[in-house]
Design an enzyme around this catalytic site. Structure first.
Site, short mmCIF file in Angstrom:
data_model
loop_
_atom_site.label_atom_id
_atom_site.label_comp_id
_atom_site.label_asym_id
_atom_site.label_seq_id
_atom_site.Cartn_x
_atom_site.Cartn_y
_atom_site.Cartn_z
N ARG A 1 0.84 -1.20 0.00
CA ARG A 1 0.00 0.00 0.00
C ARG A 1 0.88 1.25 0.00
NH1 ARG A 1 -1.82 0.88 4.39
NH2 ARG A 1 -1.15 -0.94 5.55
N TYR B 1 -1.76 -3.73 -6.55
CA TYR B 1 -1.41 -4.52 -5.36
C TYR B 1 -2.40 -4.36 -4.20
CZ TYR B 1 1.57 -7.42 -2.55
OH TYR B 1 2.05 -8.46 -1.82
N LYS C 1 -9.56 -2.46 2.10
CA LYS C 1 -9.30 -1.29 2.94
C LYS C 1 -10.09 -0.07 2.45
CE LYS C 1 -6.55 -3.21 5.86
NZ LYS C 1 -5.80 -4.34 5.46
N HIS D 1 -10.25 -2.42 11.79
CA HIS D 1 -9.15 -3.26 11.29
C HIS D 1 -8.92 -4.36 12.32
CE1 HIS D 1 -4.72 -3.26 9.66
NE2 HIS D 1 -5.46 -4.15 9.04
N SER E 1 -1.09 -3.35 10.43
CA SER E 1 -0.71 -4.23 9.33
C SER E 1 0.57 -4.99 9.68
CB SER E 1 -0.48 -3.40 8.07
OG SER E 1 -1.65 -2.68 7.77
N CYS F 1 1.11 -7.15 12.00
CA CYS F 1 1.39 -7.23 13.44
C CYS F 1 0.65 -8.37 14.12
CB CYS F 1 1.05 -5.90 14.11
SG CYS F 1 2.18 -4.58 13.64
N LYS G 1 -2.52 -10.21 13.17
CA LYS G 1 -3.95 -10.53 13.16
C LYS G 1 -4.22 -11.93 12.58
CE LYS G 1 -5.21 -6.88 10.92
NZ LYS G 1 -3.83 -6.37 10.87
N ASN H 1 -2.36 -14.46 12.28
CA ASN H 1 -1.86 -15.51 13.17
C ASN H 1 -2.75 -15.70 14.39
OD1 ASN H 1 1.06 -16.67 12.50
ND2 ASN H 1 0.83 -14.63 11.63
N ASP I 1 -8.98 -9.66 9.33
CA ASP I 1 -8.50 -8.32 8.98
C ASP I 1 -9.52 -7.22 9.27
OD1 ASP I 1 -6.16 -6.95 7.90
OD2 ASP I 1 -7.41 -6.41 6.19
N ARG J 1 2.44 -12.12 -0.21
CA ARG J 1 1.19 -12.54 0.42
C ARG J 1 0.55 -13.70 -0.33
NH1 ARG J 1 -1.44 -8.69 4.24
NH2 ARG J 1 0.16 -7.13 4.65
N ASP K 1 1.08 -19.66 21.91
CA ASP K 1 1.15 -19.33 23.34
C ASP K 1 0.36 -18.07 23.67
OD1 ASP K 1 2.75 -21.41 24.61
OD2 ASP K 1 4.29 -20.79 23.16
P1 GTP Z 1 -2.05 -7.54 7.70
O1 GTP Z 1 -2.55 -8.62 6.80
O2 GTP Z 1 -1.01 -6.69 7.07
O3 GTP Z 1 -3.14 -6.71 8.27
O4 GTP Z 1 -1.20 -8.27 8.87
P2 GTP Z 1 -1.59 -9.13 10.16
O5 GTP Z 1 -1.87 -8.23 11.30
O6 GTP Z 1 -2.63 -10.13 9.82
O7 GTP Z 1 -0.22 -9.86 10.51
P3 GTP Z 1 0.20 -11.42 10.43
O8 GTP Z 1 -0.59 -12.28 11.37
O9 GTP Z 1 0.23 -11.83 9.02
O10 GTP Z 1 1.69 -11.35 11.01
C1 GTP Z 1 2.69 -10.53 10.45
C2 GTP Z 1 4.04 -11.01 10.89
O11 GTP Z 1 4.13 -11.02 12.30
C3 GTP Z 1 4.35 -12.43 10.41
O12 GTP Z 1 5.66 -12.49 9.93
C4 GTP Z 1 4.17 -13.26 11.65
O13 GTP Z 1 4.96 -14.42 11.64
C5 GTP Z 1 4.54 -12.30 12.78
N1 GTP Z 1 3.80 -12.62 14.03
C6 GTP Z 1 2.47 -12.85 14.14
N2 GTP Z 1 2.12 -13.16 15.41
C7 GTP Z 1 3.26 -13.12 16.13
C8 GTP Z 1 3.56 -13.35 17.52
O14 GTP Z 1 2.70 -13.65 18.35
N3 GTP Z 1 4.86 -13.18 17.88
C9 GTP Z 1 5.84 -12.83 16.99
N4 GTP Z 1 7.09 -12.69 17.43
N5 GTP Z 1 5.60 -12.62 15.66
C10 GTP Z 1 4.33 -12.76 15.25
C1 SPV Z 2 -2.77 -4.39 5.49
O1 SPV Z 2 -1.83 -3.77 5.01
O2 SPV Z 2 -3.28 -4.12 6.61
C2 SPV Z 2 -3.33 -5.54 4.74
C3 SPV Z 2 -2.88 -5.74 3.37
O3 SPV Z 2 -4.19 -6.25 5.25
S1 SPV Z 2 -3.66 -4.68 2.24
O4 SPV Z 2 -4.79 -5.38 1.64
O5 SPV Z 2 -2.67 -4.36 1.20
O6 SPV Z 2 -4.14 -3.49 2.90
MN MN Z 3 -4.67 -5.53 7.38
#
Ligand code: GTP
Ligand code: SPV
Ligand code: MN
Length: 590
Positions: free
Chosen positions: A73, A201, A210, A230, A252, A254, A256, A258, A277, A374, A500
């Site tokens: 983005r 993208y 978004k 979000h 983003s 961080c 979510k 996972n 998301d 992604r 955990d």
């Molecule tokens: P967007 O799709 O951009 O909104 O991201 P998201 O918030 O869904 O993040 P996602 O769960 O894809 O995690 C982003 C990165 O953070 C990845 O590389 C994960 O491996 C890492 N990550 C996720 N959860 C944890 C956690 O609990 N601990 C650590 N150390 N890293 C984490």
């Molecule tokens: C984010 O950046 O928070 C995402 C990916 O979830 S995107 O669809 O590019 O906004």
């Molecule tokens: Mn997102």
């Protein structure tokens, strides 16, 4: 008589001049035909739009490589357009709608020449939900058309639903010539209209995500009494079979995705995924807050995803139920024709090319997969998808988690004293930047409610709206701040995270059930370490204790930064937040 949809599509075609206009029916057969074309006829720079991956090990999976300058983005090119600049707030780039339209008309004239314009009718939200919204996007790239089929509920039924009416959100998308100089993502919230040119993208191009479900929808929510956030939506089932639902906002990349499908380290809990998301939150008839996921798929970060960190996502990717699964800007093992990324497995013994197709090995010191590479995959592929996922009324929310990526200062978990204090916690949240948006990575910035790039109006008014929603709820959810990312002196994560994190969820549920007490700090209520279930964890208790340390002196810079962030919002910042700020500042001094 032409319908409003047809009239608008004609208007767009007259401006952009596509060779053909193709109305998508959302079927699998159609998606296959579009994919075929993307594998033979269409090119992005030198690459085919799609290439088939190993169908034995990655069924229904395809690789897409984006234009190399178009990988995330671009917040600096994203605008919200109201006649009144103050409405957009200091949190948004602003243009007057007239100027924005003049600019976009100029760069869109003839931009689809020689191409197919796909017309995509889709719903955001379960089709019969009173909270769902009908939308039409046009686009000139097959990748976007197919991605939208995965991410939304797309099909002819949406055209029937709209009928001859005007009640639909419009999205006009073209990749133009991919030039970053002619790349703009323009929002017209008063017209439920998004106009995006120059990027193919993710959030720049999948306009239901978004652009509509957060920026435009947040403005709708402000006017009509709901929230577009979000946030993850997930169910947590205990050993007795009770399922409680929570949402969690995190910026983003961080955590979510996972969190949304975590495999619990505590066997007495299991997780049910609803969304990873975006959440739309409405006040239900019983005065509780109810959440629906407007999306129907995951557009998830590849790096770091593995059987160890997120086994349910790996299973989702391999499930092969819904056609297709897309991988964008990941690396490729030429020996096996399988996708690869950092953190997935050991690169040794593989014949890897990087995300641009160049031979790669670890000694190069570069990343093989783009850090914002992604996958795009159906929500219905997820082995732990909740049976409530299509519930038109959504699920009742018991707790809201507000996260961020903070290497220091912010505790693992803290409960807010009450709703307004929770809103204050959201409004002061900061996070270190990630590769999800173009720009520097690892820089601390304020990202209130993880919505800084997505709140489609003045964020001060957004905070006030949050305060009001709490007042309107008979039983508002409790609000928690969380941070999985605190690091030690060596820069290593202290908390193991991932599965955990269920230990933190358990504490949250135990608090809601009144089973455990808490320790009051200036930030909120933190756990007594004895109340956290830590068996099986290899971290010494004093290290866990360190995750809850609140050292007043360390907060000076943070408080100053919060104030500096709020300052340009002036009178838009609600009094409740100023009071909570003063109260925390006093408590930190005492
Ligand atoms: P967007 O799709 O951009 O909104 O991201 P998201 O918030 O869904 O993040 P996602 O769960 O894809 O995690 C982003 C990165 O953070 C990845 O590389 C994960 O491996 C890492 N990550 C996720 N959860 C944890 C956690 O609990 N601990 C650590 N150390 N890293 C984490
Ligand atoms: C984010 O950046 O928070 C995402 C990916 O979830 S995107 O669809 O590019 O906004
Ligand atoms: Mn997102």
């Amino acid at each position: 008589m032409a319908t409003a949809v047809e009239k608008w599509v004609d208007e767009v075609a007259a401006l952009t001049r596509p060779k053909t206009v193709y109305w998508c029916d959302g079927s699998e057969g159609e998606a296959r035909r579009i994919m075929e074309m993307g594998m033979s006829e269409e090119k992005i720079t030198v690459h085919d739009v799609f290439s088939e991956l190993n169908q034995a090990t990655c069924p229904k999976a395809y690789l897409h490589r984006s234009h190399p300058t178009d990988v995330a983005r671009t917040e600096q090119l994203t605008f919200v357009c109201y006649p009144d600049r103050e409405r957009s707030g200091p949190n948004n780039n602003w243009k007057h709608p007239k100027d924005a339209k003049a600019l976009m008309t100029g760069i869109s004239r003839g931009c689809m020449k020689g191409k197919t314009m796909y017309v995509l009718p889709y719903m955001m939200g379960p089709v019969d939900s009173p909270y769902a919204k009908a939308c039409i996007q046009v686009t000139d790239v097959s990748y976007v058309a197919v991605s939208m089929r995965i991410m939304t509920r797309m099909g002819t039924h949406v055209l029937k639903k709209i009928g001859s009416g005007e009640n639909f959100t419009r999205g006009l998308h073209s990749v133009g010539d991919f030039s970053p100089d002619r790349r703009f993502i323009m929002h017209f919230p008063d017209e439920d209209f998004v106009w995006s040119v120059g990027s193919g993208y993710g959030g720049n191009a999948l306009l239901g995500k978004k652009c509509f479900s957060l920026r435009i929808a947040s403005w709708q929510g402000y006017r009509y009494g709901w929230l577009a956030e979000h946030m993850v939506i997930m169910g947590i089932e205990d050993i007795k079979g009770n399922v409680r639902y929570i949402t969690a906002a995190m910026p983003s990349a961080c955590g979510k995705t996972n969190l949304a499908m975590l495999e619990s380290a505590l066997p007495e809990y299991r997780i049910w995924t609803i969304g990873d998301d975006i959440a739309w939150l409405n006040i239900g008839p019983d005065g509780r807050l109810y959440a629906i996921n407007p999306e129907a798929g995951f557009f998830g970060v590849a790096p770091g995803t593995s059987m160890k960190t997120n086994p349910n996502m790996v299973r989702t990717l391999k499930a092969a139920k819904f056609y297709p699964t897309l991988y964008t800007n990941v690396a490729l093992d030429r020996k096996t024709n399988e996708p690869w990324w950092e953190g997935f497995s050991d690169p040794d013994g593989k014949d890897l090319v990087d995300w641009q197709g160049n031979p790669w090995n670890p000694s190069l010191g570069t990343k093989a997969a783009h850090p914002n590479s992604r996958f795009t995959v159906s929500l219905y592929n997820c082995p732990i998808v909740s049976r409530e996922v299509d519930n038109p009324l959504g699920v009742p929310i018991s707790a809201i988690l507000l996260g961020g990526r903070r290497s220091r200062l912010i505790p693992l978990v803290a409960e807010s004293f009450d709703w307004p204090h929770g809103v204050f916690t959201g409004a002061r949240t900061g996070s270190e930047t990630t590769a999800a948006a173009a720009g520097k990575v690892g820089v601390l910035r304020r990202d209130p409610f993880s919505m800084l790039p997505f709140c489609g109006y003045n964020m001060g008014d957004y905070f006030r709206h949050w305060i009001n929603i709490g007042r309107l709820c008979a039983r508002p959810p409790r609000i928690y701040s969380v941070n999985w990312f605190r690091t030690d002196e060596q820069g290593k994560f202290i908390w193991p995270g991932f599965g955990d994190n269920a230990r933190v969820l358990r504490w949250v549920l135990d608090r809601i059930d009144g089973k455990v007490g808490a320790r009051e700090t200036p930030l909120g209520l933190v756990p007594h370490v004895k109340d956290l279930v830590l068996d099986g964890l290899a971290i010494p208790e004093d290290r866990v204790e360190s995750l809850f340390a609140v050292k007043p002196g360390e907060w000076d810079a943070e408080l100053a930064e919060v104030k500096a962030f709020w300052n340009p919002f002036g009178r838009h910042i609600p009094n409740e937040l100023n009071q909570a700020y003063e109260k925390m500042a006093r408590a930190l001094k005492a």
